[in-house]
Motif scaffolding. Structure first.
Motif, PDB file in Angstrom:
ATOM      1  N   LYS A  67      26.208  30.684  31.029  1.00 34.05           N
ATOM      2  CA  LYS A  67      27.120  29.737  30.388  1.00 34.05           C
ATOM      3  C   LYS A  67      26.873  29.604  28.881  1.00 34.05           C
ATOM      4  CE  LYS A  67      28.810  24.967  30.622  1.00 34.05           C
ATOM      5  NZ  LYS A  67      28.618  23.628  31.215  1.00 34.05           N
ATOM      6  N   PRO A  68      25.602  29.480  28.433  1.00 37.07           N
ATOM      7  CA  PRO A  68      25.379  29.388  26.983  1.00 37.07           C
ATOM      8  C   PRO A  68      25.839  30.611  26.201  1.00 37.07           C
ATOM      9  CG  PRO A  68      23.473  28.542  28.164  1.00 37.07           C
ATOM     10  CD  PRO A  68      24.371  29.180  29.186  1.00 37.07           C
ATOM     11  N   GLN A  69      25.858  31.801  26.827  1.00 40.43           N
ATOM     12  CA  GLN A  69      26.367  32.989  26.131  1.00 40.43           C
ATOM     13  C   GLN A  69      27.802  32.769  25.673  1.00 40.43           C
ATOM     14  OE1 GLN A  69      25.703  36.132  29.073  1.00 40.43           O
ATOM     15  NE2 GLN A  69      24.289  37.122  27.669  1.00 40.43           N
ATOM     16  N   PHE A  70      28.616  32.241  26.576  1.00 36.55           N
ATOM     17  CA  PHE A  70      30.029  32.023  26.278  1.00 36.55           C
ATOM     18  C   PHE A  70      30.231  30.823  25.352  1.00 36.55           C
ATOM     19  CE2 PHE A  70      30.050  34.579  30.067  1.00 36.55           C
ATOM     20  CZ  PHE A  70      31.186  35.357  29.981  1.00 36.55           C
ATOM     21  N   TYR A  71      29.571  29.714  25.672  1.00 38.86           N
ATOM     22  CA  TYR A  71      29.788  28.490  24.910  1.00 38.86           C
ATOM     23  C   TYR A  71      29.235  28.593  23.496  1.00 38.86           C
ATOM     24  CZ  TYR A  71      31.787  25.643  28.627  1.00 38.86           C
ATOM     25  OH  TYR A  71      32.627  25.118  29.580  1.00 38.86           O
ATOM     26  N   SER A  72      28.125  29.314  23.320  1.00 37.88           N
ATOM     27  CA  SER A  72      27.550  29.439  21.978  1.00 37.88           C
ATOM     28  C   SER A  72      28.491  30.205  21.050  1.00 37.88           C
ATOM     29  CB  SER A  72      26.188  30.132  22.040  1.00 37.88           C
ATOM     30  OG  SER A  72      26.302  31.455  22.534  1.00 37.88           O
ATOM     31  N   LYS A  73      29.153  31.225  21.571  1.00 38.01           N
ATOM     32  CA  LYS A  73      30.127  31.956  20.757  1.00 38.01           C
ATOM     33  C   LYS A  73      31.262  31.036  20.329  1.00 38.01           C
ATOM     34  CE  LYS A  73      29.559  36.768  22.229  1.00 38.01           C
ATOM     35  NZ  LYS A  73      29.302  37.258  20.857  1.00 38.01           N
ATOM     36  N   TYR A  74      31.748  30.248  21.271  1.00 38.55           N
ATOM     37  CA  TYR A  74      32.839  29.310  20.997  1.00 38.55           C
ATOM     38  C   TYR A  74      32.449  28.337  19.883  1.00 38.55           C
ATOM     39  CZ  TYR A  74      36.195  25.512  21.958  1.00 38.55           C
ATOM     40  OH  TYR A  74      37.152  24.535  21.867  1.00 38.55           O
ATOM     41  N   ILE A  75      31.253  27.753  19.993  1.00 40.61           N
ATOM     42  CA  ILE A  75      30.781  26.797  18.993  1.00 40.61           C
ATOM     43  C   ILE A  75      30.578  27.484  17.649  1.00 40.61           C
ATOM     44  CG2 ILE A  75      28.899  25.224  18.387  1.00 40.61           C
ATOM     45  CD1 ILE A  75      28.429  24.885  21.434  1.00 40.61           C
ATOM     46  N   TYR A  76      30.009  28.684  17.676  1.00 46.93           N
ATOM     47  CA  TYR A  76      29.762  29.422  16.434  1.00 46.93           C
ATOM     48  C   TYR A  76      31.060  29.714  15.692  1.00 46.93           C
ATOM     49  CZ  TYR A  76      28.942  33.475  13.438  1.00 46.93           C
ATOM     50  OH  TYR A  76      28.922  34.345  12.372  1.00 46.93           O
ATOM     51  N   PHE A  77      32.058  30.204  16.403  1.00 50.48           N
ATOM     52  CA  PHE A  77      33.327  30.537  15.756  1.00 50.48           C
ATOM     53  C   PHE A  77      34.000  29.290  15.177  1.00 50.48           C
ATOM     54  CE2 PHE A  77      33.419  34.409  18.653  1.00 50.48           C
ATOM     55  CZ  PHE A  77      33.077  35.275  17.637  1.00 50.48           C
TER      56      PHE A  77
END
Length: 289
Positions: A67-77
């Motif tokens: 889950k953090p793989q996906f959510y971290s990208k979202y937050i970063y962008f």
């Protein structure tokens, strides 16, 4: 679940790489990337809603890794998109102040979450069942980083996503800050009469970059290809253009799939051998063999 997650994440990365070469402005690229991540997160949540974890280890793996793989990208962008949209007009001094404000904000976040950040960076696991399984949420602790859906959240998976995203955002900000510094003066610590310019084939550089990222040599493996490509382009004064297409060409090779890395190895071995040949004493030479 793990096989599905790996394939799904790989598909998302491919989509994001395509965005970077479609000719849109940076702001539009990040906006599109946010949309792609949001859709991927929704699909991931929908998949997990009908999935039964095999055991605690399976559940921990999902909430600590997947889950953090996906959510971290979202937050970063989102962070980078907001940075671009709110970027102030003016000279380098104004931009430096803006970047330093963002850097200070990230420092406050890491200071506030120092204990958990150390737990994450040290690779600790003793608290995983508390942090990354559902049902352990204390309303008086970590309130600001807990999502409302208790069936799809643990007390720390969202916090971990923010940590990973902020590490990547930190890389981005430092690179932007370096660009403003280079406008003012040549970095003193380099001390070169001429800048380093990449004069080999651009595909060779792409092969090297992907190898370095695959090995995880930067930030304990927590960095994106985009960030490394941008750094190498700046340092070596080279435009890699559609670098993902070059990487795709590498993956399609039938023979010598890592041709440049093989050349590097041979060149280094040859240099070592030449150094040994310079040793005049046979006894000294034997020490190296």
């Amino acid at each position: 679940m793990r096989t599905f997650a790996e394939r799904f994440y790989s598909a998302l990365e491919n989509q994001l790489n395509e965005v970077s070469i479609n000719g849109e402005s940076l702001a539009e690229q990040y906006k599109t990337s946010i949309t792609l991540c949001k859709k991927a997160m929704a699909k991931l949540k929908n998949y997990i809603s009908s999935y039964s974890f095999e055991d605690k280890e399976d559940e921990i793996h999902f909430f600590k890794t997947v889950k953090p793989q996906f959510y971290s990208k979202y937050i970063y962008f989102i962070n980078v998109y907001n940075f671009i949209m709110q970027r102030p007009l003016g000279g380098d001094d104004i931009l430096k102040d803006y970047i330093n404000y963002e850097l200070a904000d990230i420092k406050r976040f890491f200071d506030h979450n120092q204990a958990f950040y150390q737990y994450y960076r040290s690779g600790s696991t003793q608290m995983d069942e508390v942090y990354f399984t559902r049902g352990g949420f204390d309303v008086h602790v970590e309130l600001e980083d807990f999502e409302e859906d208790e069936l799809y959240s643990t007390s720390h998976d969202y916090k971990l996503s923010k940590i990973i995203a902020n590490e990547k955002y930190l890389d981005y900000l430092n690179l932007e800050l370096q660009k403003t510094i280079e406008h003012d003066e040549q970095p003193q610590e380099i001390g070169l009469e001429l800048p380093l310019t990449w004069t080999f084939n651009k595909t060779d550089l792409v092969e090297l970059i992907y190898a370095l990222v695959a090995l995880g040599v930067f930030n304990n493996g927590n960095t994106e290809i985009k960030s490394v490509v941008s750094f190498f382009q700046t340092v070596f004064h080279v435009d890699l253009g559609a670098y993902y297409h070059k990487y795709t060409d590498i993956t399609r090779r039938k023979k010598e799939r890592t041709s440049f890395l093989d050349k590097l190895k041979l060149a280094l071995l040859r240099r070592i051998d030449e150094k040994l040949d310079d040793v005049t004493s046979p006894q000294q030479k034997m020490k190296f063999e």
